[in-house]
Write an enzyme that holds these catalytic residues in place. Sequence first.
Site, mmCIF file in Angstrom:
data_model
loop_
_atom_site.group_PDB
_atom_site.id
_atom_site.type_symbol
_atom_site.label_atom_id
_atom_site.label_comp_id
_atom_site.label_asym_id
_atom_site.label_seq_id
_atom_site.Cartn_x
_atom_site.Cartn_y
_atom_site.Cartn_z
ATOM 1 C CB VAL A 61 -1.095 0.334 0.977
ATOM 2 C CG1 VAL A 61 -2.066 -1.199 1.212
ATOM 3 C CG2 VAL A 61 -0.178 0.218 2.468
ATOM 4 C CE1 TYR A 153 0.735 2.243 14.535
ATOM 5 C CE2 TYR A 153 0.215 2.590 16.742
ATOM 6 C CZ TYR A 153 -0.021 1.991 15.918
ATOM 7 O OH TYR A 153 -1.047 1.153 15.663
ATOM 8 C CD GLU A 189 1.862 -12.209 11.835
ATOM 9 O OE1 GLU A 189 2.302 -11.307 10.876
ATOM 10 O OE2 GLU A 189 1.257 -13.202 11.452
HETATM 11 P P1 NDP Z 1 -0.486 -7.353 11.973
HETATM 12 O O1 NDP Z 1 1.151 -7.341 11.916
HETATM 13 O O2 NDP Z 1 -1.017 -8.731 12.589
HETATM 14 O O3 NDP Z 1 -1.346 -7.155 10.457
HETATM 15 C C1 NDP Z 1 -0.930 -6.106 9.692
HETATM 16 C C2 NDP Z 1 -1.442 -6.160 8.379
HETATM 17 O O4 NDP Z 1 -1.123 -5.311 7.509
HETATM 18 C C3 NDP Z 1 -1.001 -7.490 7.831
HETATM 19 O O5 NDP Z 1 -1.857 -8.084 7.004
HETATM 20 C C4 NDP Z 1 0.112 -6.923 6.761
HETATM 21 O O6 NDP Z 1 0.423 -7.473 5.563
HETATM 22 C C5 NDP Z 1 -0.205 -5.558 6.303
HETATM 23 N N1 NDP Z 1 0.521 -4.479 6.106
HETATM 24 C C6 NDP Z 1 1.326 -3.871 6.650
HETATM 25 N N2 NDP Z 1 2.153 -3.184 5.878
HETATM 26 C C7 NDP Z 1 1.716 -3.172 4.668
HETATM 27 C C8 NDP Z 1 2.132 -2.676 3.326
HETATM 28 N N3 NDP Z 1 3.046 -1.648 3.319
HETATM 29 N N4 NDP Z 1 1.039 -2.954 2.329
HETATM 30 C C9 NDP Z 1 0.253 -3.835 2.543
HETATM 31 N N5 NDP Z 1 -0.155 -4.315 3.601
HETATM 32 C C10 NDP Z 1 0.602 -4.177 4.663
HETATM 33 O O7 NDP Z 1 -1.068 -6.254 12.944
HETATM 34 P P2 NDP Z 1 -2.625 -5.774 13.384
HETATM 35 O O8 NDP Z 1 -3.610 -6.565 12.896
HETATM 36 O O9 NDP Z 1 -2.423 -5.598 14.728
HETATM 37 O O10 NDP Z 1 -2.551 -4.337 12.633
HETATM 38 C C11 NDP Z 1 -3.457 -4.087 11.741
HETATM 39 C C12 NDP Z 1 -3.834 -2.523 12.010
HETATM 40 O O11 NDP Z 1 -4.388 -2.397 13.487
HETATM 41 C C13 NDP Z 1 -2.806 -1.628 12.057
HETATM 42 O O12 NDP Z 1 -3.203 -0.375 11.172
HETATM 43 C C14 NDP Z 1 -2.195 -1.238 13.147
HETATM 44 O O13 NDP Z 1 -1.658 -0.150 13.298
HETATM 45 C C15 NDP Z 1 -3.625 -1.130 13.884
HETATM 46 N N6 NDP Z 1 -3.543 -1.588 15.315
HETATM 47 C C16 NDP Z 1 -2.965 -2.698 16.070
HETATM 48 C C17 NDP Z 1 -3.185 -2.471 17.396
HETATM 49 C C18 NDP Z 1 -2.602 -3.679 18.066
HETATM 50 O O14 NDP Z 1 -2.323 -3.374 19.242
HETATM 51 N N7 NDP Z 1 -2.352 -4.856 17.448
HETATM 52 C C19 NDP Z 1 -3.877 -1.645 18.001
HETATM 53 C C20 NDP Z 1 -4.586 -0.567 17.344
HETATM 54 C C21 NDP Z 1 -4.303 -0.508 16.253
HETATM 55 P P3 NDP Z 1 1.863 -8.002 4.683
HETATM 56 O O15 NDP Z 1 2.785 -8.213 5.816
HETATM 57 O O16 NDP Z 1 1.527 -9.328 4.143
HETATM 58 O O17 NDP Z 1 1.863 -6.906 3.979
HETATM 59 C C1 8X3 Z 2 -1.466 -0.154 18.763
HETATM 60 C C2 8X3 Z 2 -1.912 0.086 20.226
HETATM 61 O O1 8X3 Z 2 -0.604 1.272 22.318
HETATM 62 O O2 8X3 Z 2 0.774 -0.272 20.856
HETATM 63 O O3 8X3 Z 2 -2.012 0.935 17.977
HETATM 64 O O4 8X3 Z 2 0.165 2.060 20.286
HETATM 65 S S1 8X3 Z 2 -0.509 0.771 20.854
#
Ligand code: NDP
Ligand code: 8X3
Length: 252
Positions: A61, A153, A189
Amino acid sequence: MQKTILITGATSGFGKACAEIFAQHSHNLIITGRRAERLSEIAGNLQEQYGIQVLPLAFDVQDKVACLQAIETLPNEWKDIDILVNNAGLALGRDLFDEASIEDWETMIDTNVKGLMYISKAVVPLMQVRGKGHIINMGSVAGKEIYERGNGYCASKTAVVALSRSMRIDLLKYKIKVTCINPGAADTEFGTVRFKGDVEKANSIYNGFIPLTPKDVAEVIYYTTTLPAHVCINDLDITCLAQADGIYFFKG
Ligand code: NDP
Ligand code: 8X3
């Protein structure tokens, strides 16, 4: 009614759990991520298990041309996107501002902010012509509260919260809903990516409390899509019981 859902970042975590829950409800899916093999495997499993259609699209992306092309070249039968889940994203590093890496900042902004904008820019016209649609942006508590070592972030997720508000105002006249979902700590992850493969450090985030699971968040996201056409959930914070008001934790 069967819908078409586009979910970015569906190879793990929240995105994968969203794919699962929308598939369970018999919706067709366009799923994206960079890890093509994982994406195809997930697509195959969901098709087989739920009898739905799944279109896997592997691209980064951060790549503007790839984002625009992926949507422009969608086969006609996939163009009626009802729901876009802008989930792809990451944190890289947890360092003090003066010690943080510029490259990490760039990757977070390019992915979490610009990637979300590129995909939305390409999908919005498809919703405008239909006079309906729902965009769900993955924000974070980090977009609501700033914490030490959160710099790049927190900035990226603050931008997602602001963009969601802006998109909501500008897209209202096309009857496009915009929901910003702001989860707290969740076991995906995310930590391993943030700490660049240091699993021990990643797991230590969750010491002493039960974090959110991807399914917890996906179920809430799914709920926001089930409301009557005139009802919108605009902004929603979701945390586990141990977390309150941004990143305040009670580990008792
Ligand atoms: P994961 O690492 O498990 O999943 C992240 C997903 O994003 C993967 O499918 C990865 O796919 C994709 N991704 C990352 N970079 C790219 C890229 N450059 N192009 C395309 N796809 C990309 O983490 P989460 O499920 O936790 O994260 C999902 C969202 O939630 C994020 O936006 C994160 O900031 C947000 N979030 C997470 C929290 C947490 O504590 N886990 C809390 C709040 C928000 P691939 O590597 O195959 O490209
Ligand atoms: C992910 C939650 O608290 O690690 O967005 O920033 S925190």
